[in-house]
Motif scaffolding. Structure first.
Motif, PDB file in Angstrom:
ATOM      1  N   PRO A 186      -9.481  -3.987   9.142  1.00 27.82           N
ATOM      2  CA  PRO A 186      -9.200  -2.637   8.610  1.00 27.82           C
ATOM      3  C   PRO A 186      -7.810  -2.159   9.037  1.00 27.82           C
ATOM      4  O   PRO A 186      -7.410  -2.389  10.186  1.00 27.82           O
ATOM      5  N   ALA A 187      -7.103  -1.500   8.129  1.00 27.92           N
ATOM      6  CA  ALA A 187      -5.721  -1.087   8.408  1.00 27.92           C
ATOM      7  C   ALA A 187      -5.624  -0.232   9.665  1.00 27.92           C
ATOM      8  O   ALA A 187      -4.694  -0.380  10.451  1.00 27.92           O
ATOM      9  N   ASP A 188      -6.610   0.669   9.875  1.00 28.09           N
ATOM     10  CA  ASP A 188      -6.486   1.571  11.030  1.00 28.09           C
ATOM     11  C   ASP A 188      -6.777   0.870  12.364  1.00 28.09           C
ATOM     12  O   ASP A 188      -6.520   1.433  13.423  1.00 28.09           O
ATOM     13  N   GLU A 189      -7.295  -0.350  12.304  1.00 27.66           N
ATOM     14  CA  GLU A 189      -7.528  -1.106  13.552  1.00 27.66           C
ATOM     15  C   GLU A 189      -6.594  -2.301  13.658  1.00 27.66           C
ATOM     16  O   GLU A 189      -6.697  -3.099  14.582  1.00 27.66           O
ATOM     17  N   PHE A 190      -5.712  -2.442  12.640  1.00 31.78           N
ATOM     18  CA  PHE A 190      -4.998  -3.716  12.498  1.00 31.78           C
ATOM     19  C   PHE A 190      -4.199  -4.106  13.747  1.00 31.78           C
ATOM     20  O   PHE A 190      -4.326  -5.222  14.253  1.00 31.78           O
TER      21      PHE A 190
END
Ligand code: T3D
Length: 262
Positions: A186-190
């Motif tokens: 996921p982008a927010d955890e990348f």
């Protein structure tokens, strides 16, 4: 390295960040120089055991900077052959020959030679909002910077030809399904997921990983008999590392190994 390629090290992992966010990190001559200097620094530093390449801002890399390319146009047009030979080739070979694991952390759009750069890395991790676009045909060019060698090997000849001919865009989920990327996060955890993935690799038997990389690439351009011989030579070198001794010792003592990459 320089303003357009940033270098940082943490937990045995070096990160090279392409830093022209307003141009989606499109390649310039300075950027190739920075990448080359960064690769050399990683190669020379025994404490760095894994390399991550990523982009600043919302893009990974949009390929050659088309405005800079236009500016370099002489009477005979743009010297594509010279640019590819002098600027792209050393970076692609430098990554492929680096005896340490290299991760492309594709944080956003990768286009043209930006896809080639990701392909020249050993492992590709992508944010779920990343896109891959072999944009060359959209401007009347062919794939380059190593894409013709890597892409059919990674996704198969049919898909490689389709991507080359259509210049089509692939989202991260499709890229994972076709094998173009290894994992999508996921982008927010990348950033955190890449950091954890790279740190785990960097704590492994990284000298052996370098030999494995060499053996696998050797096998791609040699027959079975030659590859069997080469893997024997490389296994002998892996077998002579302190990490191999530690791995066996740790197994016998039923404890986790502590590898040092040598
Ligand atoms: O020597 C040689 O030249 C041979 C080597 C060739 C290798 C190659 O890589 S050829 C392929 C070059 N790349 C492309 O053709 C891709 C061009 N870019 C795009 O198609 C789109 O920008 C993207 C699909 C990648 C992203 O689209 P989008 O809508 O998300 O962003 P955008 O608005 O198009 O771009 C944002 C900014 O980045 C924009 O700047 P501006 O106009 O707001 O000031 C745009 O011009 C700039 N940018 C994006 N790609 C490039 C670029 N500037 C220069 N060169 C680029 N390649």
């Amino acid at each position: 390295m320089n303003d357009v390629v940033l270098y940082s090290v943490a937990d045995g992992v070096a990160t090279l960040t392409l830093n022209r966010p307003d141009q989606l990190n499109a390649f310039t001559a300075d950027m190739h120089a920075g990448l080359l200097a960064g690769i050399a620094r990683v190669a020379a530093d025994d404490n760095v055991r894994c390399l991550v390449i990523t982009g600043a801002g919302r893009g990974f890399c949009a390929g050659e900077d088309l405005r800079e390319a236009m500016k370099s146009m002489g009477a005979g047009g743009i010297d594509y052959e010279g640019i590819l030979r002098e600027r792209y080739r050393p970076v692609v070979l430098g990554l492929q020959q680096l005896p340490k694991p290299v991760i492309a952390a594709v944080n956003g759009v990768a286009a043209g030679a930006g896809v080639s750069l990701a392909l020249a890395c050993d492992i590709r991790l992508a944010a779920d909002n990343a896109r891959f676009m072999l944009a060359f045909s959209k401007i009347g060019l062919i794939p380059d910077a190593g894409a013709n060698w890597f892409l059919p090997r990674v996704v198969g000849i049919g898909r490689a030809l389709e991507l080359a001919m259509t210049g089509g865009s692939m989202d991260a989920a499709k890229a994972e399904a076709t094998g173009l990327v290894n994992h999508v996060f996921p982008a927010d955890e990348f950033a955190d997921r890449v950091k954890a993935y790279a740190a785990e690799l960097a704590q492994g038997a990284t000298a052996a990983m370098g030999f494995a990389k060499q053996a696998i690439y050797y096998g791609l351009s040699h027959d079975l008999a030659a590859t069997l011989a080469e893997e024997g030579r490389l296994q002998a070198r892996a077998g002579a590392t302190a990490d191999h001794q530690e791995g066996v010792q740790a197994f016998v003592e039923k404890r986790p190994p502590v590898f040092r990459g040598r």
